[in-house]
Write a protein that holds these residues in place. Structure first.
Motif, PDB file in Angstrom:
ATOM      1  N   SER A 202      25.594 -45.921  12.847  1.00 32.68           N
ATOM      2  CA  SER A 202      24.581 -46.983  12.767  1.00 32.68           C
ATOM      3  C   SER A 202      24.740 -47.991  13.898  1.00 32.68           C
ATOM      4  O   SER A 202      23.752 -48.502  14.419  1.00 32.68           O
ATOM      5  N   VAL A 203      25.993 -48.269  14.316  1.00 29.33           N
ATOM      6  CA  VAL A 203      26.195 -49.215  15.421  1.00 29.33           C
ATOM      7  C   VAL A 203      25.819 -48.569  16.753  1.00 29.33           C
ATOM      8  O   VAL A 203      25.161 -49.182  17.595  1.00 29.33           O
TER       9      VAL A 203
ATOM     10  N   PHE B 292      19.428 -44.565   8.970  1.00 32.02           N
ATOM     11  CA  PHE B 292      18.920 -44.366   7.620  1.00 32.02           C
ATOM     12  C   PHE B 292      18.766 -42.898   7.201  1.00 32.02           C
ATOM     13  O   PHE B 292      18.489 -42.628   6.034  1.00 32.02           O
ATOM     14  N   VAL B 293      18.938 -41.969   8.138  1.00 31.09           N
ATOM     15  CA  VAL B 293      18.744 -40.555   7.782  1.00 31.09           C
ATOM     16  C   VAL B 293      20.035 -39.774   8.008  1.00 31.09           C
ATOM     17  O   VAL B 293      20.778 -39.501   7.075  1.00 31.09           O
TER      18      VAL B 293
ATOM     19  N   ALA C  56      23.057 -38.867  11.384  1.00 29.51           N
ATOM     20  CA  ALA C  56      23.457 -38.906  12.799  1.00 29.51           C
ATOM     21  C   ALA C  56      23.149 -37.579  13.487  1.00 29.51           C
ATOM     22  O   ALA C  56      22.810 -37.549  14.667  1.00 29.51           O
ATOM     23  N   GLN C  57      23.249 -36.475  12.732  1.00 28.20           N
ATOM     24  CA  GLN C  57      22.988 -35.162  13.318  1.00 28.20           C
ATOM     25  C   GLN C  57      21.529 -34.988  13.718  1.00 28.20           C
ATOM     26  O   GLN C  57      21.208 -34.190  14.606  1.00 28.20           O
ATOM     27  N   LEU C  58      20.634 -35.726  13.063  1.00 25.28           N
ATOM     28  CA  LEU C  58      19.200 -35.596  13.355  1.00 25.28           C
ATOM     29  C   LEU C  58      18.699 -36.639  14.352  1.00 25.28           C
ATOM     30  O   LEU C  58      17.525 -36.613  14.723  1.00 25.28           O
ATOM     31  N   ALA C  59      19.557 -37.557  14.786  1.00 23.60           N
ATOM     32  CA  ALA C  59      19.099 -38.688  15.594  1.00 23.60           C
ATOM     33  C   ALA C  59      18.402 -38.245  16.873  1.00 23.60           C
ATOM     34  O   ALA C  59      17.300 -38.712  17.196  1.00 23.60           O
ATOM     35  N   ASP C  60      19.029 -37.342  17.628  1.00 20.74           N
ATOM     36  CA  ASP C  60      18.441 -36.922  18.902  1.00 20.74           C
ATOM     37  C   ASP C  60      17.241 -36.010  18.712  1.00 20.74           C
ATOM     38  O   ASP C  60      16.282 -36.049  19.501  1.00 20.74           O
ATOM     39  N   ILE C  61      17.289 -35.151  17.694  1.00 22.91           N
ATOM     40  CA  ILE C  61      16.147 -34.269  17.438  1.00 22.91           C
ATOM     41  C   ILE C  61      14.920 -35.107  17.107  1.00 22.91           C
ATOM     42  O   ILE C  61      13.833 -34.892  17.660  1.00 22.91           O
ATOM     43  N   ALA C  62      15.091 -36.065  16.220  1.00 27.19           N
ATOM     44  CA  ALA C  62      13.966 -36.929  15.857  1.00 27.19           C
ATOM     45  C   ALA C  62      13.475 -37.722  17.053  1.00 27.19           C
ATOM     46  O   ALA C  62      12.266 -37.828  17.295  1.00 27.19           O
ATOM     47  N   ALA C  63      14.403 -38.277  17.817  1.00 29.77           N
ATOM     48  CA  ALA C  63      14.021 -39.087  18.976  1.00 29.77           C
ATOM     49  C   ALA C  63      13.268 -38.258  20.007  1.00 29.77           C
ATOM     50  O   ALA C  63      12.249 -38.699  20.559  1.00 29.77           O
ATOM     51  N   ALA C  64      13.752 -37.052  20.278  1.00 24.87           N
ATOM     52  CA  ALA C  64      13.104 -36.196  21.277  1.00 24.87           C
ATOM     53  C   ALA C  64      11.688 -35.821  20.851  1.00 24.87           C
ATOM     54  O   ALA C  64      10.745 -35.885  21.652  1.00 24.87           O
ATOM     55  N   LEU C  65      11.531 -35.426  19.595  1.00 25.19           N
ATOM     56  CA  LEU C  65      10.221 -34.987  19.119  1.00 25.19           C
ATOM     57  C   LEU C  65       9.233 -36.154  19.034  1.00 25.19           C
ATOM     58  O   LEU C  65       8.067 -36.024  19.436  1.00 25.19           O
TER      59      LEU C  65
END
Length: 537
Positions: free
Chosen positions: A192-193, A243-244, A246-255
């Motif tokens: 989160s930080v 909130f979801v 860490a493993q999905l952070a980059d996938i979500a951001a890229a899409l």
């Protein structure tokens, strides 16, 4: 029981810290000065850490070796388990030529090279970083840009600079997972930080990319798409990491970043021929004009959609609890360590998340990918074996560095260095990202830098009164800015675009941007440690 000591060498904290830093200096000198290959440097550094722990620090040899084995096992599972399966998915898309379909699909989104740079180097590069990391985003993005007609030097520079904001959450969150493990901090807290630091880089990097592609004209004419892409990317990375998952952070951001960019009308406008003539000075690939059937395009995007779906389902409460039931915890043999105050350390118990880990979830996605792309079982297994072979030196490097980190942490070496570094006081907040930057610049890996320096950052934070989560995150967030100047990444970029031997030319072009963004991150961390502490969770 072995109890860690803060002044084991001649009852002197200074001498103890100087001895403790020997394994780190060994690795850094071998990598940065001798230019030794990373896996050899890691093994020699591990040997130095074992000797320091055993002789001057007094840790029994059996416990010293046991702590190293535990670190190596963590390097294999879950760290490299994630990377192997993620790269396996990518290799299957290449084997079935669906990666070429995806590349042509990107080329048709816009004929403006500045927009193409954002879509491929920033957004798709982030997706590749999320899935594989370890140099793959730079190599693949640079090759795709050259295929579109970019000059090789410009393509390499754009790919290197773009590979910043997503790195801390790369390879399905491997750097932050490692950081949480070696520091003993909760993964959600660390992620989160970091998710409140690297998104600020994402606001700046797209603007920098369009300027690298087309100078001031690119910034003047395409600042709006760059801002929209950066804001969408940053918002998605922040939400996912906080909130979801860490493993999905980059996938979500890229899409989300790519979706916002493509949805913007000005990003789809035909490019001025003067711009294309000025930027596209290389040879354009002949297969870009080939039309692909819609079902094949959908199959090309399917592996990434499958990964998102599986990870999203895994975050649902009942499903998450079911997956965690397979987690095994065991008391680690030949290891009984207490901290300086006498309390048992976390290394005495080892947790093995067999199913509730990113690597296993990506394996499920890989099996689904093989079915969707119609890959035969023998071919899929062959590609998995080839992936392990391709990563053999990376596996050796990561396991040796994690073993070194565990030996230093459990013997007390990291704690002693942390106490010494804490003397910097309030200035520690400014220099904390620099340490991570230096670690990645030398090792080429944010994961390795977090393993090496994460624990001492936390110790220094406790001693100086700063937030441990803040300094741990700063190590990773500062580290991402050293990625573009690391010898490994420079070599990967040169080989990918046919500039072998010109690493020095690329270094001179990207070093100023690396230092500029590092200064920005240092100021962000200082602000978060003082008047912007409200930004922290």
């Amino acid at each position: 029981m072995f109890t860690q000591q803060l002044q084991p060498v001649a009852d002197s904290q200074t001498l103890s810290a100087l001895v403790a830093v020997v394994p780190l200096l060994t690795v850094m000198v071998l990598l940065g000065v001798v230019r030794m290959r990373a896996h050899y440097a890691g093994l020699i550094g591990l040997a130095a850490a074992v000797l320091v722990a055993w002789i001057p620090y007094g840790m029994p040899l059996d416990q010293t070796l046991s702590s190293g084995v535990q670190g190596a096992l963590f390097g294999l599972f879950p760290i490299m388990w994630i990377v192997i399966n993620a790269l396996w998915v990518y290799r299957m898309t290449v084997r079935t030529r669906h990666f070429d379909v995806l590349r042509r699909s990107f080329g048709r989104l816009s004929d403006d090279p500045r927009i193409q740079g954002l879509v491929i180097a920033f957004c798709f590069g982030a997706l590749l970083e999320a899935l594989a990391g370890f140099g793959a985003p730079v190599a693949i993005s640079a090759v795709m840009l050259v295929a579109l007609g970019f000059d090789p030097v410009r393509a390499a520079v754009v790919a290197l600079v773009a590979n910043t904001a997503p790195v801390a959450f790369g390879a399905m969150g491997t750097p932050v997972v490692t950081l949480a493990q070696v520091t003993g901090l909760p993964l959600d807290s660390v992620a989160s930080v970091v998710g409140r630091q690297t998104p600020l880089l994402a606001l700046v990097v797209p603007l920098l990319l369009v300027m690298l592609v087309d100078g001031r004209r690119g910034l003047r004419e395409t600042w709006l798409p760059a801002v929209v892409c950066g804001v969408a990317f940053a918002a998605a990375q922040f939400v996912a990491s906080n909130f979801v998952s860490a493993q999905l952070a980059d996938i979500a951001a890229a899409l989300v970043g790519a979706g916002a960019l493509v949805a913007l009308p000005s990003a789809r406008k035909p490019a001025d021929e003067a711009v294309r003539a000025a930027v596209l000075t290389g040879a354009r690939s002949d297969d870009l004009d080939r039309e692909d059937a819609r079902p094949e395009v959908l199959r090309a995007y399917a592996p990434y959609a499958l990964i998102v779906a599986i990870f999203s389902i895994a975050q649902i409460g009942p499903v998450k609890e079911l997956l965690e039931k397979a987690t095994q915890s065991l008391r680690w043999p030949l290891l009984d360590v207490a901290g300086p105050e006498g309390e048992p350390v976390s290394g005495n118990v080892f947790s093995l998340p067999l199913v509730a880990t990113g690597g296993t979830l990506v394996l499920f996605a890989g099996i689904g990918t093989a079915v969707i792309l119609r890959v035969r079982l023998r071919t899929a297994l062959s590609e998995w074996g080839a992936t392990v072979h391709e990563l053999r030196f990376a596996i050796l490097t990561v396991t040796s560095v994690l073993a070194l980190a565990y030996v230093m942490n459990l013997s007390g070496q990291a704690a002693v260095i942390g106490h010494a570094v804490a003397a910097a006081g309030a200035g520690l907040a400014f220099f904390s990202p620099v340490l991570g930057w230096f670690g990645v610049a030398v090792s080429g890996s944010d994961t390795s830098a977090n393993a090496l320096f994460g624990a001492l950052q936390v110790t220094a934070a406790h001693q100086s009164g700063l937030s441990p989560e803040l300094l741990a995150a700063a190590n990773s967030s500062g580290g991402v800015l050293g990625k573009m100047i690391s010898p490994q990444n420079l070599t990967i970029a040169c080989v990918a675009v046919g500039l072998k031997g010109r690493e020095g030319d690329l270094l001179r072009k990207v070093l100023p941007w690396s230092l500029l963004l590092l200064m920005m991150m240092c100021l962000i961390v200082v602000a978060q440690s003082t008047f912007l502490a409200v930004m922290l969770p």
